[in-house]
Design a protein around this motif. Structure first.
Motif, mmCIF file in Angstrom:
data_model
loop_
_atom_site.group_PDB
_atom_site.id
_atom_site.type_symbol
_atom_site.label_atom_id
_atom_site.label_comp_id
_atom_site.label_asym_id
_atom_site.label_seq_id
_atom_site.Cartn_x
_atom_site.Cartn_y
_atom_site.Cartn_z
ATOM 1 N N PHE A 126 9.771 2.818 -6.822
ATOM 2 C CA PHE A 126 9.988 2.611 -5.396
ATOM 3 C C PHE A 126 11.464 2.422 -5.099
ATOM 4 N N ARG A 127 12.117 1.600 -5.884
ATOM 5 C CA ARG A 127 13.551 1.345 -5.664
ATOM 6 C C ARG A 127 14.401 2.579 -5.964
ATOM 7 N N GLU A 128 14.121 3.236 -7.071
ATOM 8 C CA GLU A 128 14.974 4.348 -7.505
ATOM 9 C C GLU A 128 14.677 5.655 -6.795
ATOM 10 N N ALA A 142 9.948 -2.423 4.471
ATOM 11 C CA ALA A 142 9.680 -3.845 4.725
ATOM 12 C C ALA A 142 8.357 -4.258 4.081
ATOM 13 N N LEU A 143 7.377 -3.403 4.197
ATOM 14 C CA LEU A 143 6.081 -3.671 3.582
ATOM 15 C C LEU A 143 6.236 -3.745 2.063
ATOM 16 N N TRP A 144 7.013 -2.838 1.513
ATOM 17 C CA TRP A 144 7.247 -2.829 0.071
ATOM 18 C C TRP A 144 7.899 -4.140 -0.385
ATOM 19 N N LYS A 145 8.888 -4.594 0.363
ATOM 20 C CA LYS A 145 9.586 -5.829 -0.021
ATOM 21 C C LYS A 145 8.628 -7.012 -0.075
ATOM 22 N N GLN A 146 7.641 -7.038 0.811
ATOM 23 C CA GLN A 146 6.631 -8.095 0.776
ATOM 24 C C GLN A 146 5.755 -7.968 -0.469
ATOM 25 N N LEU A 147 5.363 -6.742 -0.790
ATOM 26 C CA LEU A 147 4.478 -6.507 -1.938
ATOM 27 C C LEU A 147 5.199 -6.683 -3.273
ATOM 28 N N GLU A 148 6.476 -6.392 -3.279
ATOM 29 C CA GLU A 148 7.269 -6.443 -4.509
ATOM 30 C C GLU A 148 7.169 -7.821 -5.175
ATOM 31 N N LYS A 149 7.170 -8.868 -4.379
ATOM 32 C CA LYS A 149 7.083 -10.238 -4.911
ATOM 33 C C LYS A 149 5.797 -10.450 -5.694
ATOM 34 N N GLY A 150 4.709 -9.877 -5.224
ATOM 35 C CA GLY A 150 3.428 -10.013 -5.910
ATOM 36 C C GLY A 150 3.278 -9.073 -7.089
ATOM 37 N N LEU A 156 -1.615 -11.089 -5.254
ATOM 38 C CA LEU A 156 -1.212 -9.828 -4.649
ATOM 39 C C LEU A 156 -2.032 -9.597 -3.387
ATOM 40 N N ASP A 157 -1.343 -9.298 -2.302
ATOM 41 C CA ASP A 157 -2.021 -9.052 -1.030
ATOM 42 C C ASP A 157 -2.578 -7.628 -1.051
ATOM 43 N N VAL A 158 -3.834 -7.527 -1.420
ATOM 44 C CA VAL A 158 -4.479 -6.226 -1.594
ATOM 45 C C VAL A 158 -4.544 -5.457 -0.281
ATOM 46 N N SER A 159 -4.788 -6.139 0.818
ATOM 47 C CA SER A 159 -4.872 -5.437 2.106
ATOM 48 C C SER A 159 -3.508 -4.835 2.472
ATOM 49 N N GLU A 160 -2.417 -5.548 2.178
ATOM 50 C CA GLU A 160 -1.083 -5.006 2.454
ATOM 51 C C GLU A 160 -0.763 -3.842 1.518
ATOM 52 N N LEU A 161 -1.227 -3.918 0.275
ATOM 53 C CA LEU A 161 -1.025 -2.810 -0.661
ATOM 54 C C LEU A 161 -1.728 -1.556 -0.141
ATOM 55 N N HIS A 162 -2.968 -1.726 0.293
ATOM 56 C CA HIS A 162 -3.710 -0.581 0.854
ATOM 57 C C HIS A 162 -3.015 -0.063 2.116
ATOM 58 N N ARG A 163 -2.481 -0.971 2.910
ATOM 59 C CA ARG A 163 -1.763 -0.578 4.135
ATOM 60 C C ARG A 163 -0.532 0.261 3.775
ATOM 61 N N LEU A 164 0.212 -0.163 2.760
ATOM 62 C CA LEU A 164 1.385 0.595 2.320
ATOM 63 C C LEU A 164 0.994 2.009 1.912
ATOM 64 N N VAL A 165 -0.025 2.115 1.097
ATOM 65 C CA VAL A 165 -0.466 3.430 0.616
ATOM 66 C C VAL A 165 -0.914 4.294 1.795
ATOM 67 N N THR A 166 -1.703 3.730 2.695
ATOM 68 C CA THR A 166 -2.206 4.479 3.851
ATOM 69 C C THR A 166 -1.060 4.928 4.756
ATOM 70 N N GLU A 167 -0.135 4.013 5.051
ATOM 71 C CA GLU A 167 0.978 4.361 5.933
ATOM 72 C C GLU A 167 1.897 5.400 5.294
ATOM 73 N N TYR A 168 2.133 5.283 3.992
ATOM 74 C CA TYR A 168 3.019 6.262 3.363
ATOM 75 C C TYR A 168 2.365 7.637 3.326
ATOM 76 N N LYS A 169 1.079 7.684 3.050
ATOM 77 C CA LYS A 169 0.384 8.981 3.047
ATOM 78 C C LYS A 169 0.441 9.627 4.438
ATOM 79 N N ALA A 170 0.251 8.833 5.480
ATOM 80 C CA ALA A 170 0.326 9.372 6.848
ATOM 81 C C ALA A 170 1.744 9.846 7.143
ATOM 82 N N HIS A 171 2.731 9.078 6.717
ATOM 83 C CA HIS A 171 4.141 9.452 6.892
ATOM 84 C C HIS A 171 4.422 10.788 6.199
#
Length: 179
Positions: free
Chosen positions: A54-56, A102-110, A122-137
């Motif tokens: 994600f970072r690189e 921003a979502l990634w930075k929140q998940l990164e800690k977990g 780990l906030d599983v709902s936020e992880l799923h949100r990240l994946v869903t939003e990135y796929k839509a993007h």
């Protein structure tokens, strides 16, 4: 039928029998461990690779689009409706980049403890949100923005070549003049 003598719950042999039941129960649970080790190792691997990737890759990809691709397409778009459409799309994509980051930075800690094999919340709902939003993007970019970009930049081969050169230069390691 032969009558059985009554069982004495306090008989010494019953203590041994009851111990075995507890031991067998624990051994049965222990026997599940090998099946759980592989998924745990896979979870650590995915978390570790995701932290690095994600970072690189993703942050760099967003930066490259915002510094190279979006400005090139905006500069080459025809004034009027096309230019306004491209600007709106570039703004949408840039806003999505910031939201995803921003979502990634929140998940990164977990994810960091997971990568180390430690338990985490780990906030599983936020992880799923990240994946869903990135796929839509990515879908919007692939189906809407990139085809339009190709059409716009393709009108002038110099514009496409300039973008290609700019991207190439960003990926070429600097040459040490004092070799």
């Amino acid at each position: 039928m032969i009558a059985q003598p009554p069982v004495d719950a306090d008989a010494p042999l019953n203590n041994f029998s009851n111990c075995h039941a507890g031991i067998v129960k624990r051994l049965t649970a222990l026997d599940e461990l090998p099946a759980l080790l592989e998924p745990a190792a896979r979870a650590r691997q995915i978390a570790e690779e995701s932290l690095e990737f994600f970072r690189e890759a993703i942050f760099e990809h967003h930066l490259e689009e915002e510094r190279e691709l979006f400005p090139a397409v905006i500069a080459s778009a025809q004034p009027g409706a096309e230019l306004e459409r491209v600007k709106a799309m570039a703004k949408r994509l840039t806003d999505e980049h910031r939201a995803i980051e921003a979502l990634w930075k929140q998940l990164e800690k977990g994810l960091k403890p997971v990568a180390k094999g430690q338990s985490t919340r780990l906030d599983v709902s936020e992880l799923h949100r990240l994946v869903t939003e990135y796929k839509a993007h990515a879908t919007f970019e692939e189906t809407e923005f990139l085809p339009l970009s190709e059409e716009i930049l393709g009108r002038n081969s110099n514009h496409m070549a300039a973008l290609g050169m700019s991207l190439h230069m960003r990926h070429v390691p600097p040459v040490n003049a004092y070799i």
